[in-house]
Design an enzyme around this catalytic site. Structure first.
Site, PDB file in Angstrom:
ATOM      1  N   CYS A  95       0.825  -1.212   0.000  1.00  0.00           N
ATOM      2  CA  CYS A  95       0.000   0.000   0.000  1.00  0.00           C
ATOM      3  C   CYS A  95       0.857   1.259   0.000  1.00  0.00           C
ATOM      4  O   CYS A  95       1.693   1.455   0.890  1.00  0.00           O
ATOM      5  CB  CYS A  95      -0.923  -0.003   1.217  1.00  0.00           C
ATOM      6  SG  CYS A  95      -1.916   1.505   1.324  1.00  0.00           S
ATOM      7  N   ARG A  98       0.107   4.573   3.020  1.00  0.00           N
ATOM      8  CA  ARG A  98       0.221   4.290   4.444  1.00  0.00           C
ATOM      9  C   ARG A  98       0.548   5.480   5.330  1.00  0.00           C
ATOM     10  O   ARG A  98       0.524   5.369   6.549  1.00  0.00           O
ATOM     11  CB  ARG A  98       1.250   3.172   4.663  1.00  0.00           C
ATOM     12  CG  ARG A  98       0.704   1.823   4.288  1.00  0.00           C
ATOM     13  CD  ARG A  98       1.729   0.731   4.521  1.00  0.00           C
ATOM     14  NE  ARG A  98       2.687   0.612   3.421  1.00  0.00           N
ATOM     15  CZ  ARG A  98       3.825  -0.061   3.488  1.00  0.00           C
ATOM     16  NH1 ARG A  98       4.186  -0.630   4.622  1.00  0.00           N
ATOM     17  NH2 ARG A  98       4.622  -0.155   2.437  1.00  0.00           N
ATOM     18  N   TRP A 278      -9.060   5.771  -0.493  1.00  0.00           N
ATOM     19  CA  TRP A 278      -9.607   6.441  -1.658  1.00  0.00           C
ATOM     20  C   TRP A 278      -8.717   6.062  -2.836  1.00  0.00           C
ATOM     21  O   TRP A 278      -7.607   5.560  -2.662  1.00  0.00           O
ATOM     22  CB  TRP A 278      -9.666   7.955  -1.465  1.00  0.00           C
ATOM     23  CG  TRP A 278      -8.380   8.528  -0.974  1.00  0.00           C
ATOM     24  CD1 TRP A 278      -7.336   8.986  -1.726  1.00  0.00           C
ATOM     25  CD2 TRP A 278      -7.971   8.666   0.400  1.00  0.00           C
ATOM     26  NE1 TRP A 278      -6.306   9.400  -0.906  1.00  0.00           N
ATOM     27  CE2 TRP A 278      -6.677   9.216   0.400  1.00  0.00           C
ATOM     28  CE3 TRP A 278      -8.578   8.372   1.637  1.00  0.00           C
ATOM     29  CZ2 TRP A 278      -5.969   9.484   1.587  1.00  0.00           C
ATOM     30  CZ3 TRP A 278      -7.875   8.636   2.794  1.00  0.00           C
ATOM     31  CH2 TRP A 278      -6.596   9.199   2.763  1.00  0.00           C
ATOM     32  N   GLU A 283      -4.863   3.698 -10.622  1.00  0.00           N
ATOM     33  CA  GLU A 283      -5.514   2.395 -10.402  1.00  0.00           C
ATOM     34  C   GLU A 283      -6.657   2.202 -11.397  1.00  0.00           C
ATOM     35  O   GLU A 283      -6.884   1.106 -11.901  1.00  0.00           O
ATOM     36  CB  GLU A 283      -6.097   2.309  -8.986  1.00  0.00           C
ATOM     37  CG  GLU A 283      -5.064   2.350  -7.888  1.00  0.00           C
ATOM     38  CD  GLU A 283      -5.721   2.131  -6.538  1.00  0.00           C
ATOM     39  OE1 GLU A 283      -6.139   3.122  -5.913  1.00  0.00           O
ATOM     40  OE2 GLU A 283      -5.838   0.968  -6.121  1.00  0.00           O
TER      41      GLU A 283
HETATM   42  N1  ARG Z   1      -6.555  -1.403  -7.258  1.00  0.00           N
HETATM   43  C1  ARG Z   1      -7.869  -1.707  -6.777  1.00  0.00           C
HETATM   44  C2  ARG Z   1      -8.900  -1.201  -7.771  1.00  0.00           C
HETATM   45  O1  ARG Z   1      -8.563  -0.567  -8.708  1.00  0.00           O
HETATM   46  C3  ARG Z   1      -8.135  -1.085  -5.420  1.00  0.00           C
HETATM   47  C4  ARG Z   1      -7.133  -1.418  -4.339  1.00  0.00           C
HETATM   48  C5  ARG Z   1      -7.191  -0.502  -3.147  1.00  0.00           C
HETATM   49  N2  ARG Z   1      -6.925   0.862  -3.534  1.00  0.00           N
HETATM   50  C6  ARG Z   1      -6.948   1.931  -2.714  1.00  0.00           C
HETATM   51  N3  ARG Z   1      -6.708   3.090  -3.226  1.00  0.00           N
HETATM   52  N4  ARG Z   1      -7.198   1.794  -1.418  1.00  0.00           N
HETATM   53  O2  ARG Z   1     -10.087  -1.382  -7.616  1.00  0.00           O
END
Ligand code: ARG
Length: 402
Positions: A95, A98, A278, A283
């Site tokens: 992560c 953090r 968030w 991602e």
């Molecule tokens: N990578 C994952 C997604 O795109 C989410 C993982 C957690 N991500 C976060 N920003 N807490 O759905």
């Protein structure tokens, strides 16, 4: 709203045969044994090293040891639970977010283990965490495993995910929606689920159908619960310069809430402990919508941008990727939905590593997960080594099982 044409999201790809996997209701977890006193002690030592609980250490340890002796487990105090959950986040080597570990809001729902109650509180979790876009990092803890009585289990990998509909009967066929969720989608369809109509449109399978929660309690047979629309904030995606982008009908949800990683604190295992932060722009823009085995949108975006897609050497994929991530960031920002960018979040992570170093603690980190999936070398997290991840570190969020 213009719907993304099916053809855009239909891809010839081979999808794993769900029949190769055990149906979910046939694989109960191994029964929990008694908690190891040594694990409880390790945790209490860490808690007392970093904070000042009212009960003296020796007294608390002997309470815990005799409770384990009597019942095979023990009850965390609210403070232990909160600290343990925050440490599990701090210990999460993959992560990048953090720095904020101390801000995790913990919702104590340990008295709940019936699927309907768990689902209702997952929905409340989403409402609490979303706050109209001012997303707060939140975790809800349900009943732990106890000897002879497993806790409830959430089968979804996230509380919110979009369905992947296999379009043709043969298994090599096309998918509408998120190909990652094809197996799960077929399981819930096997239990009778069908996508709901959206905004008065006729009910049909779309590219962004929110999946239901699938929860099992003690009796292991899972139950389904639809998420009400007001619990699922979504952002329609548009581009700051290209009006056609909005017509694609792309969207993504605001709150990523991981729901299939058991939380272990001081030897006690909580199988259902969904948590969210968030999103980081990349991602969604550089993975979920771009990966070839996900929505695979780069060829479409590249063509719409009128890029020369005839050779990888024109870097059309790279250019399309930047515009896709820009659209994601622009849309979340415009709607006031909290989202990090990979430059800023990388800087913050370096600050976190420095904080941990100053506190005399290692900061186990998985480079391959921390470095963003675009422009890696432009961020400071790329240019250094880290303490290696340690699977034995506790408290922790454990890898999902089966
Ligand atoms: N990578 C994952 C997604 O795109 C989410 C993982 C957690 N991500 C976060 N920003 N807490 O759905």
């Amino acid at each position: 709203m213009t719907q993304l044409p099916h053809s855009v999201l239909e891809r010839a790809r081979s999808v794993p045969d769900p029949a190769d996997r055990c149906p979910v209701h046939l694989v109960p977890d191994a029964p929990a044994g008694p908690v190891e006193v040594a694990e409880a002690k390790d945790f209490l030592e860490r808690l007392y090293a970093e904070s000042k609980p009212a009960t003296p250490f020796d007294q608390r340890l002997s309470q815990v040891a005799s409770e384990i002796d009597r019942t095979g487990s023990y009850l965390h105090t609210a403070g232990e639970l909160r600290f343990g959950a925050r440490l599990a986040w701090r210990n999460a080597a993959r992560c990048i977010g953090r720095l904020y570990w101390q801000s995790l809001a913990v919702r104590d729902r340990r008295h709940l283990d019936a699927p309907a109650d768990v689902a209702a509180e997952c929905i409340e979790h989403l409402r609490d965490a979303t706050r109209n876009g001012q997303i707060r990092a939140t975790l809800t803890v349900f009943a732990p495993d106890r000897p002879g009585r497993p806790g409830p289990k959430i089968h979804n990998e996230q509380l919110i995910r979009y369905a992947g509909h296999r379009l043709s009967a043969d298994r090599s066929g096309a998918v509408c929606g998120d190909p990652r969720m094809v197996d799960f989608t077929e399981r819930v369809k096997g239990l009778g689920w069908r996508p709901r109509a959206r905004h008065g449109e006729p009910r049909r399978e779309g590219a962004f159908d929110v999946l239901p929660l699938m929860v099992s309690g003690d009796d292991v047979e899972p139950e389904l619960f639809d998420l009400p629309g007001d619990a699922v904030l979504e952002v329609p995606l548009r581009h700051p310069e290209h009006p056609w982008f909005a017509d694609l009908g792309l969207r993504w949800y605001a709150v990523p809430a991981i729901s299939n990683m058991p939380l272990v604190i001081g030897g006690v295992r909580y199988p259902a402990a969904p948590f969210n932060g968030w999103y980081l722009n990349t991602e969604i823009g550089a993975r979920n919508l771009a990966d070839q085995d996900r929505y695979d949108l780069l060829p479409l975006i590249g063509r719409l941008l009128r890029l020369d897609v005839s050779s990888p050497r024109t870097l059309w994929r790279d250019r399309a990727l930047v515009e896709l991530v820009r659209a994601v960031q622009y849309s979340f920002d415009a709607d006031g939905v909290r989202m990090a960018d990979h430059h800023t979040e990388s800087e913050r992570f370096i600050t976190h590593v420095a904080n941990e170093e100053r506190a005399g603690r290692p900061c186990p980190t998985d480079w391959s997960w921390i470095v963003p999936p675009m422009s890696g070398g432009l961020t400071p997290v790329f240019h250094r080594y880290y303490d290696p991840p340690d699977d034995a570190l506790r408290p922790a969020f454990l890898p999902p099982e089966g």
